[in-house]
Design a protein around this motif. Structure first.
Motif, PDB file in Angstrom:
ATOM      1  N   VAL A 208      -7.473   0.191  -0.443  1.00  0.00           N
ATOM      2  CA  VAL A 208      -7.818   1.501  -0.743  1.00  0.00           C
ATOM      3  C   VAL A 208      -8.615   1.521  -2.209  1.00  0.00           C
ATOM      4  O   VAL A 208      -9.431   2.021  -2.390  1.00  0.00           O
TER       5      VAL A 208
ATOM      6  N   VAL B  10     -10.561   4.344   4.380  1.00  0.00           N
ATOM      7  CA  VAL B  10      -9.201   4.480   5.345  1.00  0.00           C
ATOM      8  C   VAL B  10      -9.947   4.762   6.895  1.00  0.00           C
ATOM      9  O   VAL B  10      -9.225   4.127   7.732  1.00  0.00           O
TER      10      VAL B  10
ATOM     11  N   CYS C 286      -4.358  -3.235   6.303  1.00  0.00           N
ATOM     12  CA  CYS C 286      -5.710  -2.580   6.250  1.00  0.00           C
ATOM     13  C   CYS C 286      -6.760  -3.459   5.708  1.00  0.00           C
ATOM     14  O   CYS C 286      -8.023  -3.446   6.379  1.00  0.00           O
TER      15      CYS C 286
ATOM     16  N   GLN D 270      -2.429  10.301   7.465  1.00  0.00           N
ATOM     17  CA  GLN D 270      -3.653  10.441   6.465  1.00  0.00           C
ATOM     18  C   GLN D 270      -3.890  11.853   6.274  1.00  0.00           C
ATOM     19  O   GLN D 270      -4.323  12.405   5.116  1.00  0.00           O
TER      20      GLN D 270
ATOM     21  N   GLY E 261       0.712  -1.100  -0.158  1.00  0.00           N
ATOM     22  CA  GLY E 261       0.152   0.191  -0.062  1.00  0.00           C
ATOM     23  C   GLY E 261       0.785   1.281  -0.144  1.00  0.00           C
ATOM     24  O   GLY E 261       1.924   1.344  -0.800  1.00  0.00           O
ATOM     25  N   CYS E 262       0.229   1.994   0.674  1.00  0.00           N
ATOM     26  CA  CYS E 262       0.889   3.413   0.642  1.00  0.00           C
ATOM     27  C   CYS E 262       2.055   3.666   1.728  1.00  0.00           C
ATOM     28  O   CYS E 262       2.653   2.820   2.144  1.00  0.00           O
TER      29      CYS E 262
ATOM     30  N   CYS F 278      -3.499  -3.653   1.443  1.00  0.00           N
ATOM     31  CA  CYS F 278      -4.073  -2.441   1.330  1.00  0.00           C
ATOM     32  C   CYS F 278      -5.209  -2.721   1.045  1.00  0.00           C
ATOM     33  O   CYS F 278      -5.536  -3.591  -0.034  1.00  0.00           O
TER      34      CYS F 278
END
Ligand code: 5AD
Ligand code: SF4
Length: 438
Positions: free
Chosen positions: A41, A157, A72, A192, A2-3, A39
């Motif tokens: 998202v 999120v 997540c 975030q 992910g991020c 992730c």
């Protein structure tokens, strides 16, 4: 998967595993444990996990390796249900609030040969002092806050990372000082919604102990700017609605803060922005950009854009193109709207057909690419300060680094330059990178 926050968590997981005596390998066939940090998202992030799990089934049967999944996606019940049903060979499931307990979960899985599920819904506390094994020895990420309170209507999120909570100023400053001591040159502050750092604490009167004058995001930038040894400071992601004047002034004043600001737009249309619950209009975004350009010399901007949000009409999409034309971003991260279960966007009735979403994506992409080509021309003949990061991946005779505006520069030079700042003349542009010379 992910991020940058997710990657930073992965570095902590690697740190914990290293302390337990494990070494890292990218080769699944050699591994005793396979660990995924997931992730959720967008749908394609989730598909990645299921593809990999399918591949692992055979290795698990042959070698009896431990398979652990965290991150997540594990905060979504429909996902953990699916894993338990369709991939029963997975040993450990853990969520975003229980990362620090991973060593215990692993120990129990090994000792008791029992499956572990360690997922909680309540917002975890911030755990300081976890071991960390960083990917780079030049650039480091530092998480300054967890969670999100904004509830943009497309976004999962806030449901998987919980409510906003900030790390204490002292913990952050001391971590950055330690990184400076270890020779790190560039720090990226992560959250975030970084520019609401300490906001919730102030609103709810939760004590946070001011340290070296830090009591807001602007003062945090100023304090880190003073730390000797650090050469560059970046941060992701701020929210346009919270971009206060003190932050703009701090960016302008602090010579180490990079002048590339990531300012997520999401949509250029006021009605779509309202449906997205972004709390700013097209005009307010453009005014903010104008104000920042006036106050911050050499400002460049990057952004995130979603195309095909429910109900987005052709005219409304054109507003997004219009803002992109006006602002001339240095970089645009483009996404096709992806329905996320549990978000208000998923319940909206006027979902956009896939084909139209893809067409809009391609039109936006064409505009962005033509702007990048044009913008790259501006670099040719200029001298840029480049932080040298290492050998180029595609050509070991060349080095690679980045400008203040985060552009990749490829150039020839001695290995001793790695980890230093070099002034390079830009001689040519190649869409995704520039070529430089001493
Ligand atoms: N669909 C598509 N893109 C999304 N993003 C967040 N949620 C979604 C979604 N449901 C994008 C936003 C955000 C970036 C990290 O991912 O642009 O800024
Ligand atoms: Fe993905 Fe969001 Fe989790 Fe980052 S915080 S890993 S983008 S779901």
């Amino acid at each position: 998967m992910g991020c940058q926050l997710n990657e930073n968590d992965s570095e902590k997981l690697c740190g914990m595993l290293e302390k337990m005596g494990y070494d890292k390998t990218e080769d699944t066939k050699q591994a005793d444990i396979v660990l995924f940090n997931t992730c959720c998202v967008r749908e394609n992030a989730e598909d990645k996990l299921f593809g990999k799990l399918g591949e692992l089934k055979k290795i698990k049967e042959e070698k009896g390796i431990i398979i652990a999944i965290g991150g997540c996606m594990m905060q979504e019940k429909h996902i953990t249900d699916k894993i338990k049903e369709s991939y029963p060979f997975v040993d450990i499931l853990f969520g975003t609030h229980t990362l620090h307990r991973f060593p215990e979960d692993l120990y129990q899985a090994l000792q008791e040969k029992r499956k572990q599920e360690d997922i909680i819904d309540i917002d975890g506390e911030i755990h300081e002092g976890l071991p960390i094994k960083r990917e780079s020895s030049i650039k480091a990420s530092v998480t300054i806050m967890n969670g999100c309170n904004n509830f943009c209507s497309y976004c999962i999120v806030p449901y998987v990372r919980g409510r906003e909570r900030s790390r204490k100023p002292r913990a952050i400053i001391e971590e950055v000082k330690e990184l400076a001591k270890q020779g790190y040159q560039e720090i990226t502050l992560l959250g975030q919604n970084v520019n609401s750092y300490l906001r919730v604490e102030k609103e709810k009167q939760i004590p946070f102990e001011e340290y070296e004058g830090v009591n807001s995001f602007a003062t945090l930038l100023r304090a880190i700017n003073k730390i000797e040894g650090i050469q560059r400071i970046r941060f992701v992601s701020p929210h346009p609605k919270d971009f206060t004047d003190d932050v703009i002034q701090a960016i302008a004043d602090c010579e180490k803060v990079c002048k590339l600001i990531h300012l997520p737009l999401q949509s250029g249309n006021t009605k779509v922005l309202k449906e997205m619950n972004r709390k700013y209009t097209k005009e307010q975004y453009l005014n903010l950009v104008e104000k920042m350009k006036n106050k911050i010399p050499n400002l460049t901007l990057s952004t995130d854009i979603i195309v095909g949000f429910p109900g987005e009409t052709e005219e409304e999409f054109k507003d997004t193109l219009d803002v992109v034309e006006k602002v001339k971003f240095e970089q645009v991260y483009m996404f096709i709207y992806s329905r996320r279960i549990g978000t208000p966007g998923d319940k909206m009735e006027n979902q956009i057909p896939e084909e139209i979403k893809h067409q809009r994506f391609n039109r936006l992409k064409a505009l962005v690419e033509s702007q990048i080509e044009e913008n790259n021309q501006k670099y040719i003949g200029t001298t840029q300060k480049v932080l040298v990061e290492g050998e180029s991946k595609n050509n070991s005779k060349m080095l690679t680094g980045r400008t203040d505006s985060n552009k990749v520069v490829i150039f020839e030079g001695p290995k001793e330059w790695i980890g230093t700042m070099q002034d390079l003349k830009i001689v040519s542009e190649h869409m995704w990178y520039l070529k430089g010379e001493k």
